[in-house]
Design a protein around this motif. Structure first.
Motif, PDB file in Angstrom:
ATOM      1  N   ALA A 166       0.834  -1.210   0.000  1.00 44.25           N
ATOM      2  CA  ALA A 166       0.000   0.000   0.000  1.00 44.25           C
ATOM      3  C   ALA A 166       0.867   1.258   0.000  1.00 44.25           C
ATOM      4  CB  ALA A 166      -0.918  -0.010   1.224  1.00 44.25           C
ATOM      5  N   GLY A 167       1.999   1.222   0.718  1.00 45.39           N
ATOM      6  CA  GLY A 167       2.885   2.373   0.776  1.00 45.39           C
ATOM      7  C   GLY A 167       3.518   2.712  -0.556  1.00 45.39           C
ATOM      8  N   TYR A 168       3.605   1.737  -1.441  1.00 49.16           N
ATOM      9  CA  TYR A 168       4.192   1.957  -2.765  1.00 49.16           C
ATOM     10  C   TYR A 168       3.142   2.113  -3.863  1.00 49.16           C
ATOM     11  CZ  TYR A 168       9.103   1.344  -1.581  1.00 49.16           C
ATOM     12  OH  TYR A 168      10.366   1.531  -1.092  1.00 49.16           O
ATOM     13  N   TYR A 169       1.890   2.290  -3.466  1.00 45.15           N
ATOM     14  CA  TYR A 169       0.805   2.336  -4.450  1.00 45.15           C
ATOM     15  C   TYR A 169       1.025   3.437  -5.493  1.00 45.15           C
ATOM     16  CZ  TYR A 169      -3.795   2.938  -6.511  1.00 45.15           C
ATOM     17  OH  TYR A 169      -4.825   3.076  -7.396  1.00 45.15           O
ATOM     18  N   SER A 170       1.395   4.647  -5.019  1.00 45.71           N
ATOM     19  CA  SER A 170       1.567   5.764  -5.963  1.00 45.71           C
ATOM     20  C   SER A 170       2.727   5.519  -6.917  1.00 45.71           C
ATOM     21  CB  SER A 170       1.787   7.074  -5.192  1.00 45.71           C
ATOM     22  OG  SER A 170       2.941   6.986  -4.375  1.00 45.71           O
ATOM     23  N   LEU A 172       3.989   2.565  -7.818  1.00 49.82           N
ATOM     24  CA  LEU A 172       3.603   1.490  -8.725  1.00 49.82           C
ATOM     25  C   LEU A 172       2.653   2.008  -9.800  1.00 49.82           C
ATOM     26  CD1 LEU A 172       3.037  -1.357  -6.096  1.00 49.82           C
ATOM     27  CD2 LEU A 172       4.910  -1.213  -7.739  1.00 49.82           C
ATOM     28  N   SER A 173       1.742   2.904  -9.404  1.00 51.10           N
ATOM     29  CA  SER A 173       0.790   3.469 -10.372  1.00 51.10           C
ATOM     30  C   SER A 173       1.514   4.296 -11.422  1.00 51.10           C
ATOM     31  CB  SER A 173      -0.244   4.324  -9.636  1.00 51.10           C
ATOM     32  OG  SER A 173      -0.997   3.545  -8.735  1.00 51.10           O
ATOM     33  N   GLU A 174       2.504   5.094 -10.987  1.00 49.25           N
ATOM     34  CA  GLU A 174       3.278   5.903 -11.928  1.00 49.25           C
ATOM     35  C   GLU A 174       3.987   5.028 -12.956  1.00 49.25           C
ATOM     36  OE1 GLU A 174       5.954   8.311  -9.738  1.00 49.25           O
ATOM     37  OE2 GLU A 174       4.376   9.501  -8.763  1.00 49.25           O
ATOM     38  N   LYS A 175       4.441   3.848 -12.523  1.00 44.28           N
ATOM     39  CA  LYS A 175       5.141   2.928 -13.414  1.00 44.28           C
ATOM     40  C   LYS A 175       4.172   2.046 -14.203  1.00 44.28           C
ATOM     41  CE  LYS A 175       9.396   3.971 -12.262  1.00 44.28           C
ATOM     42  NZ  LYS A 175      10.403   4.454 -13.251  1.00 44.28           N
ATOM     43  N   GLY A 176       2.871   2.204 -13.942  1.00 41.21           N
ATOM     44  CA  GLY A 176       1.889   1.380 -14.634  1.00 41.21           C
ATOM     45  C   GLY A 176       1.867  -0.051 -14.140  1.00 41.21           C
ATOM     46  N   LEU A 177       2.325  -0.257 -12.920  1.00 44.68           N
ATOM     47  CA  LEU A 177       2.360  -1.602 -12.349  1.00 44.68           C
ATOM     48  C   LEU A 177       1.143  -1.827 -11.448  1.00 44.68           C
ATOM     49  CD1 LEU A 177       6.128  -1.837 -11.322  1.00 44.68           C
ATOM     50  CD2 LEU A 177       5.046  -2.914 -13.282  1.00 44.68           C
ATOM     51  N   ILE A 178       0.317  -2.759 -11.812  1.00 38.29           N
ATOM     52  CA  ILE A 178      -0.817  -3.145 -10.971  1.00 38.29           C
ATOM     53  C   ILE A 178      -0.504  -4.522 -10.407  1.00 38.29           C
ATOM     54  CG2 ILE A 178      -3.285  -3.600 -10.879  1.00 38.29           C
ATOM     55  CD1 ILE A 178      -3.614  -1.753 -13.275  1.00 38.29           C
ATOM     56  N   PRO A 179      -0.084  -4.583  -9.152  1.00 36.57           N
ATOM     57  CA  PRO A 179       0.363  -5.868  -8.598  1.00 36.57           C
ATOM     58  C   PRO A 179      -0.764  -6.883  -8.465  1.00 36.57           C
ATOM     59  CG  PRO A 179       0.255  -4.201  -6.874  1.00 36.57           C
ATOM     60  CD  PRO A 179       0.016  -3.491  -8.167  1.00 36.57           C
ATOM     61  N   GLU A 180      -0.435  -8.117  -8.794  1.00 33.38           N
ATOM     62  CA  GLU A 180      -1.349  -9.235  -8.566  1.00 33.38           C
ATOM     63  C   GLU A 180      -0.990  -9.822  -7.203  1.00 33.38           C
ATOM     64  OE1 GLU A 180      -2.041 -13.704 -10.343  1.00 33.38           O
ATOM     65  OE2 GLU A 180      -1.447 -12.118 -11.741  1.00 33.38           O
ATOM     66  N   ILE A 181      -1.895  -9.681  -6.249  1.00 33.55           N
ATOM     67  CA  ILE A 181      -1.602 -10.017  -4.856  1.00 33.55           C
ATOM     68  C   ILE A 181      -2.355 -11.268  -4.423  1.00 33.55           C
ATOM     69  CG2 ILE A 181      -1.635  -9.171  -2.482  1.00 33.55           C
ATOM     70  CD1 ILE A 181      -1.677  -6.323  -3.677  1.00 33.55           C
ATOM     71  N   ASP A 182      -1.627 -12.191  -3.825  1.00 35.76           N
ATOM     72  CA  ASP A 182      -2.229 -13.432  -3.317  1.00 35.76           C
ATOM     73  C   ASP A 182      -1.671 -13.687  -1.923  1.00 35.76           C
ATOM     74  OD1 ASP A 182      -3.449 -15.850  -2.913  1.00 35.76           O
ATOM     75  OD2 ASP A 182      -2.118 -16.983  -4.248  1.00 35.76           O
ATOM     76  N   ILE A 183      -2.364 -13.161  -0.919  1.00 33.71           N
ATOM     77  CA  ILE A 183      -1.923 -13.291   0.469  1.00 33.71           C
ATOM     78  C   ILE A 183      -2.874 -14.225   1.206  1.00 33.71           C
ATOM     79  CG2 ILE A 183      -1.519 -12.076   2.643  1.00 33.71           C
ATOM     80  CD1 ILE A 183      -0.757  -9.626   1.063  1.00 33.71           C
TER      81      ILE A 183
END
Length: 290
Positions: A166-170, A172-183
């Protein structure tokens, strides 16, 4: 007829005793060698056997042990000198960089031509990059030359991982990275340093931002295994083997000291975990097991 049989029996007993003594000597040497390699002492190998060849072997092993210890001492000394040099250099760089940033802020309030404005923006960008690299170098030197600051505590790995993403959301968004998360829904609880774990996750996400071709997958399983995966077509298997080496970077990693993954590995090992990297069909996977 009786004499040859007696001689044969005596010879057989002699050889049996000799073989037993050699086996005992071999066991003594193996145990002593193992002890010398595991403990940081100046003890040498000793053996009870009086056999000339056995004692010659022990003497040669002791000579090699002495050379090995001398090499180890030089390595430890050199490594410590390097860490101290890194600490001093990074500390010395912080003061002038802080002053430069202050003067740049003052210049921004002055009247400037469009061309001077453009040059000032370039200088500011380069200075900020240099500041970030210096801070990373300083953090690395502190981690490598001191004991962990945080106290081990019960930590939910799930929560720390979610907070880090969550802290890296901005970014990641700038880089166009939408993480696929499986926790996993199962709470993975470990006794460790929470801030150190957060730093590890932060460095791994940063690594994905640098090397990813546009994707990122993060998973946490119930057994405490965390996997960061992303396509990284520019990385070769040879480069991946060096990712955790300090100061190693690939061409794609700009504004990097090559310390992020080295710091992550050091912190993970301090917490009693393991971390490794591999690439398969252009996909880089970093596996962390707590």
């Amino acid at each position: 007829m009786v004499v040859p049989v007696i001689l044969l029996a005596v010879l057989s007993v002699f050889l049996s005793v000799k073989l037993w003594l050699l086996r005992r000597s071999a066991k003594e040497i193996a145990e002593a060698l193992s002890d010398c390699l595991k403990t940081d002492t100046n003890n040498l190998i000793t053996v009870s056997s009086r056999d000339k060849q056995v004692r010659k072997l022990v003497s040669e092993l002791n000579d090699e042990l002495k050379l090995l210890r001398e090499e180890h001492h030089r390595f430890v000394q050199g490594d410590m000198e390097l860490k101290n040099a890194v600490t001093n250099i990074s500390h010395d760089l912080r003061t002038p960089l802080t002053a430069i940033c202050g003067y740049l802020d003052m210049l921004k309030s002055e009247d400037k031509s469009p061309e001077a404005e453009r040059y000032l923006e370039i200088i500011s960008g380069r200075t900020e990059a240099m500041k970030q690299l210096t801070e990373e170098l300083f953090r690395y030197s502190v981690i490598m030359t001191s004991e962990p600051d945080g106290e081990p505590e019960q930590v939910s790995v799930n929560d720390v991982l979610e907070e880090s993403i969550a802290g890296y959301y901005s970014i990641l968004s700038e880089k166009g990275l939408i993480p696929e998360i499986d926790i996993t829904d199962h709470k993975v609880i470990r006794i460790l340093d929470r801030s150190a774990l957060a730093r590890v996750f932060s460095n791994l996400i940063n690594n994905a931002v640098k090397y990813s071709d546009g994707d990122l997958s993060v998973s946490l399983s119930a057994d405490g295994t965390v996997v960061f995966s992303n396509r990284a077509s520019q990385l070769t298997s040879v480069q991946v083997e060096k990712l955790f080496d300090r100061f190693y970077t690939v061409e794609a990693a700009r504004n990097s000291t090559g310390l992020g993954l080295s710091i992550a590995r050091t912190l993970v090992e301090q917490m009693g975990g393991t971390i490794s990297a591999s690439v398969e069909k252009g996909v880089l996977s970093i596996v962390l097991h707590l």
